[in-house]
Scaffold this motif. Sequence first.
Motif, mmCIF file in Angstrom:
data_model
loop_
_atom_site.group_PDB
_atom_site.id
_atom_site.type_symbol
_atom_site.label_atom_id
_atom_site.label_comp_id
_atom_site.label_asym_id
_atom_site.label_seq_id
_atom_site.Cartn_x
_atom_site.Cartn_y
_atom_site.Cartn_z
ATOM 1 N N ARG A 1 22.517 60.809 45.347
ATOM 2 C CA ARG A 1 23.381 61.940 45.697
ATOM 3 C C ARG A 1 24.460 62.174 44.644
ATOM 4 O O ARG A 1 24.744 63.313 44.292
ATOM 5 C CB ARG A 1 24.023 61.691 47.068
ATOM 6 N N GLN A 2 25.044 61.106 44.132
ATOM 7 C CA GLN A 2 26.176 61.258 43.218
ATOM 8 C C GLN A 2 25.769 61.452 41.757
ATOM 9 O O GLN A 2 26.565 61.925 40.959
ATOM 10 C CB GLN A 2 27.115 60.052 43.331
ATOM 11 N N GLU A 3 24.577 61.050 41.388
ATOM 12 C CA GLU A 3 24.079 61.222 40.022
ATOM 13 C C GLU A 3 24.948 60.521 38.975
ATOM 14 O O GLU A 3 25.985 61.030 38.570
ATOM 15 C CB GLU A 3 23.955 62.715 39.689
ATOM 16 N N LEU A 4 24.526 59.345 38.567
ATOM 17 C CA LEU A 4 25.206 58.459 37.608
ATOM 18 C C LEU A 4 26.619 58.060 38.053
ATOM 19 O O LEU A 4 27.561 58.123 37.268
ATOM 20 C CB LEU A 4 25.254 59.074 36.213
ATOM 21 N N PRO A 5 26.767 57.609 39.286
ATOM 22 C CA PRO A 5 28.089 57.169 39.727
ATOM 23 C C PRO A 5 28.408 55.779 39.207
ATOM 24 O O PRO A 5 27.509 55.027 38.814
ATOM 25 C CB PRO A 5 27.932 57.131 41.256
#
Length: 147
Positions: free
Chosen positions: A44-48
Amino acid sequence: MEGLRELFQGFARNFSMLDSTCCARCCGEDLSLIQSHILFEVRRQELPSMQEVAGALGVDVTTFSRQIKLLVEKGLVQTTPDPNDGRVKLLSLTPAGQQIERQIDDFMQRSIRRILDQLSPFEQSSVLSSLALLNKAVRDADIWSCR
């Protein structure tokens, strides 16, 4: 409001589709509940960063890092140093992790759809609006701060 706690706990128990065996049922993987939540947040956050995902899940970083280590060992998550701050690790799903997360998501979407199909379109709309309001109220109430 008598029965309010029972109502919330009953809902939580009835809705606990992601239990200790659901991942084995839906994708054949031996994943814990927290691990399935981590996969979801990383997608969901993409590269968190590790800190961002731990914060989103309300898990302390020490406990979280143990879970990440297990997911890395299973080949589902990879860590890379943040180019702007080498002390920070960024998280991403491996192709295998993407596949597993997609299978869990499909299972959850089908399950939620089966639940909502029991309701009329008006009831579905009311429930979804109410859930959005309730989620916002829970975030805004800051009930876990022990004040």
